[in-house]
Scaffold this motif. Structure first.
Motif, PDB file in Angstrom:
ATOM      1  N   LEU A 134      37.730  49.264  36.351  1.00  0.00           N
ATOM      2  CA  LEU A 134      37.580  50.280  37.385  1.00  0.00           C
ATOM      3  C   LEU A 134      36.421  51.227  37.101  1.00  0.00           C
ATOM      4  O   LEU A 134      35.630  51.552  37.989  1.00  0.00           O
ATOM      5  N   ARG A 135      36.285  51.678  35.878  1.00  0.00           N
ATOM      6  CA  ARG A 135      35.191  52.592  35.551  1.00  0.00           C
ATOM      7  C   ARG A 135      33.832  51.950  35.811  1.00  0.00           C
ATOM      8  O   ARG A 135      32.928  52.572  36.369  1.00  0.00           O
ATOM      9  N   ARG A 136      33.695  50.697  35.362  1.00  0.00           N
ATOM     10  CA  ARG A 136      32.409  50.018  35.532  1.00  0.00           C
ATOM     11  C   ARG A 136      32.068  49.839  37.009  1.00  0.00           C
ATOM     12  O   ARG A 136      30.918  50.062  37.419  1.00  0.00           O
ATOM     13  N   LEU A 137      33.049  49.468  37.819  1.00  0.00           N
ATOM     14  CA  LEU A 137      32.794  49.252  39.236  1.00  0.00           C
ATOM     15  C   LEU A 137      32.468  50.564  39.944  1.00  0.00           C
ATOM     16  O   LEU A 137      31.610  50.616  40.827  1.00  0.00           O
ATOM     17  N   LYS A 138      33.142  51.626  39.548  1.00  0.00           N
ATOM     18  CA  LYS A 138      32.829  52.929  40.144  1.00  0.00           C
ATOM     19  C   LYS A 138      31.419  53.376  39.767  1.00  0.00           C
ATOM     20  O   LYS A 138      30.703  53.953  40.590  1.00  0.00           O
ATOM     21  N   ALA A 139      31.026  53.084  38.527  1.00  0.00           N
ATOM     22  CA  ALA A 139      29.674  53.449  38.115  1.00  0.00           C
ATOM     23  C   ALA A 139      28.644  52.677  38.920  1.00  0.00           C
ATOM     24  O   ALA A 139      27.615  53.220  39.337  1.00  0.00           O
ATOM     25  N   GLU A 152      35.943  52.669  51.708  1.00  0.00           N
ATOM     26  CA  GLU A 152      34.998  51.584  51.518  1.00  0.00           C
ATOM     27  C   GLU A 152      34.994  51.114  50.059  1.00  0.00           C
ATOM     28  O   GLU A 152      34.946  49.912  49.774  1.00  0.00           O
ATOM     29  N   ALA A 153      35.054  52.082  49.128  1.00  0.00           N
ATOM     30  CA  ALA A 153      35.065  51.737  47.711  1.00  0.00           C
ATOM     31  C   ALA A 153      36.352  51.005  47.338  1.00  0.00           C
ATOM     32  O   ALA A 153      36.335  50.032  46.576  1.00  0.00           O
ATOM     33  N   VAL A 154      37.464  51.470  47.870  1.00  0.00           N
ATOM     34  CA  VAL A 154      38.746  50.814  47.600  1.00  0.00           C
ATOM     35  C   VAL A 154      38.712  49.369  48.079  1.00  0.00           C
ATOM     36  O   VAL A 154      39.115  48.445  47.366  1.00  0.00           O
ATOM     37  N   GLN A 165      44.712  46.734  47.838  1.00  0.00           N
ATOM     38  CA  GLN A 165      44.018  48.018  47.868  1.00  0.00           C
ATOM     39  C   GLN A 165      44.909  49.129  47.321  1.00  0.00           C
ATOM     40  O   GLN A 165      44.409  50.071  46.681  1.00  0.00           O
ATOM     41  N   ALA A 166      46.210  49.032  47.554  1.00  0.00           N
ATOM     42  CA  ALA A 166      47.120  50.077  47.074  1.00  0.00           C
ATOM     43  C   ALA A 166      47.089  50.164  45.550  1.00  0.00           C
ATOM     44  O   ALA A 166      47.204  51.259  44.972  1.00  0.00           O
ATOM     45  N   GLU A 167      46.903  49.025  44.863  1.00  0.00           N
ATOM     46  CA  GLU A 167      46.845  49.037  43.407  1.00  0.00           C
ATOM     47  C   GLU A 167      45.564  49.700  42.908  1.00  0.00           C
ATOM     48  O   GLU A 167      45.564  50.344  41.860  1.00  0.00           O
ATOM     49  N   VAL A 168      44.484  49.523  43.651  1.00  0.00           N
ATOM     50  CA  VAL A 168      43.233  50.191  43.288  1.00  0.00           C
ATOM     51  C   VAL A 168      43.403  51.696  43.363  1.00  0.00           C
ATOM     52  O   VAL A 168      43.015  52.440  42.453  1.00  0.00           O
ATOM     53  N   VAL A 169      43.990  52.173  44.450  1.00  0.00           N
ATOM     54  CA  VAL A 169      44.214  53.611  44.631  1.00  0.00           C
ATOM     55  C   VAL A 169      45.119  54.148  43.526  1.00  0.00           C
ATOM     56  O   VAL A 169      44.834  55.184  42.914  1.00  0.00           O
ATOM     57  N   GLU A 170      46.213  53.421  43.243  1.00  0.00           N
ATOM     58  CA  GLU A 170      47.166  53.875  42.236  1.00  0.00           C
ATOM     59  C   GLU A 170      46.541  53.919  40.854  1.00  0.00           C
ATOM     60  O   GLU A 170      46.713  54.885  40.106  1.00  0.00           O
TER      61      GLU A 170
END
Length: 298
Positions: A134-139, A152-154, A165-170
């Motif tokens: 998650l950190r790498r993708l957000k960067a 859009e990011a989710v 998508q719910a797991e990404v948010v969580e």
């Protein structure tokens, strides 16, 4: 060699120990690896592993954002590099650092997952990948702000990692993301946290190492299933190891017991397997650490 150093001494002393070992040329590395493989030359193993202590430190710092002691992360990385040295084949033509990186990463990630209270044991491979990616993708998306991700990011992260998508948010909320990935590691340095994040893209050598690790985990699973009786094993396989798990109702009819009894048997079986696997893994880590201490005394 380094396991006891990382856990009992300050990081500065660990780095001083690491700097005693020069970087190796490909020819030097191959010679040391052959001497260890063919003659069990402990001096060669000491130099081969010691020259990669800085790699362990660098990779361990990439996981320090999970709130665990850096010394513990380094100790786990040391176990990984020792495992790599035991299995490395210099005749395959690739560098030890490439091969060892996968073992170091796997050992540290296993430790993080077992100690991160918000990540339950038994998560899917996709969920684990989300946890560490998650950190790498957000960067990459330059979405480093605290708080919720944009829709859009989710959607983008969920699609790339094949998770809901719910797991990404969580997961984003669990991790908190309280540190900017563009923050420098030290006031006097210019390296950023994102520079040290583990890259999960596989290469040929990593794929080989992953296959060996997968075989090791299969052996653990086989060992765990071996402690169950026939009914417990059938229930656990049907509920946890099938791509399409059977329902409690289906199993209650098969075994002529209530659904609640099936659930109890499933939980008991999983706990028995978990204890057996953890005990076996701990024995292997103790053995690897003992080898490290023997090298330190050699």
């Amino acid at each position: 060699m380094a396991s006891h150093i990382a856990s009992a001494e300050p990081m500065q002393q660990y780095l001083q120990e690491a700097r005693k070992y020069d970087y190796l040329t490909p020819d030097q590395e191959r010679d040391l690896a052959i001497r260890w493989r063919d003659r069990q030359d402990r001096a060669a193993l000491d130099r081969l592993v010691g020259s990669h202590l800085r790699l362990v430190f660098k990779m361990a710092r990439g996981y320090s954002g999970y709130g665990l002691p850096l010394s513990d992360l380094i100790a786990e990385g040391n176990v990984g590099v020792m495992q790599a040295a035991q299995k490395f084949d210099p005749d395959k033509g690739f560098r030890f650092a490439t091969y060892a990186s996968w073992w170091i990463r796997a050992s540290i990630q296993e430790y993080v997952l077992h100690n991160w209270s918000l990540v339950k044991i038994g998560t899917t491979g996709a969920q684990k990948k989300l946890f560490f990616s998650l950190r790498r993708l957000k960067a990459r998306m330059q979405d480093l702000e605290n708080g919720d991700l944009t829709p859009e990011a989710v959607e983008s992260i969920a699609t790339e990692l094949n998770v809901p998508q719910a797991e990404v948010v969580e997961m984003n909320r669990r991790l908190g993301m309280d540190r900017s990935l563009n923050a420098t590691l030290a006031e006097e340095g210019d390296s950023e946290w994102q520079d040290l994040l583990a890259d999960d893209r596989p290469d040929q050598e990593a794929s080989l190492a992953e296959a060996e690790e997968r075989q090791r985990r299969q052996q653990f699973l086989k060992l765990g299933l071996g402690v169950l009786d026939d009914r417990e094993r059938q229930i656990l396989v049907a509920r946890r190891l099938r791509e399409e798990p059977l329902t409690l109702e289906e199993l209650s009819q098969r075994f002529h017991v209530s659904r609640e009894r099936v659930r109890q048997l499933e939980v008991r079986a999983f706990e028995k397997v978990q204890r057996a696997v953890v005990a076996s893994a701990k024995e292997q880590k103790i053995a690897a650490a003992d080898k490290g201490r023997e090298l330190a005394r050699a």
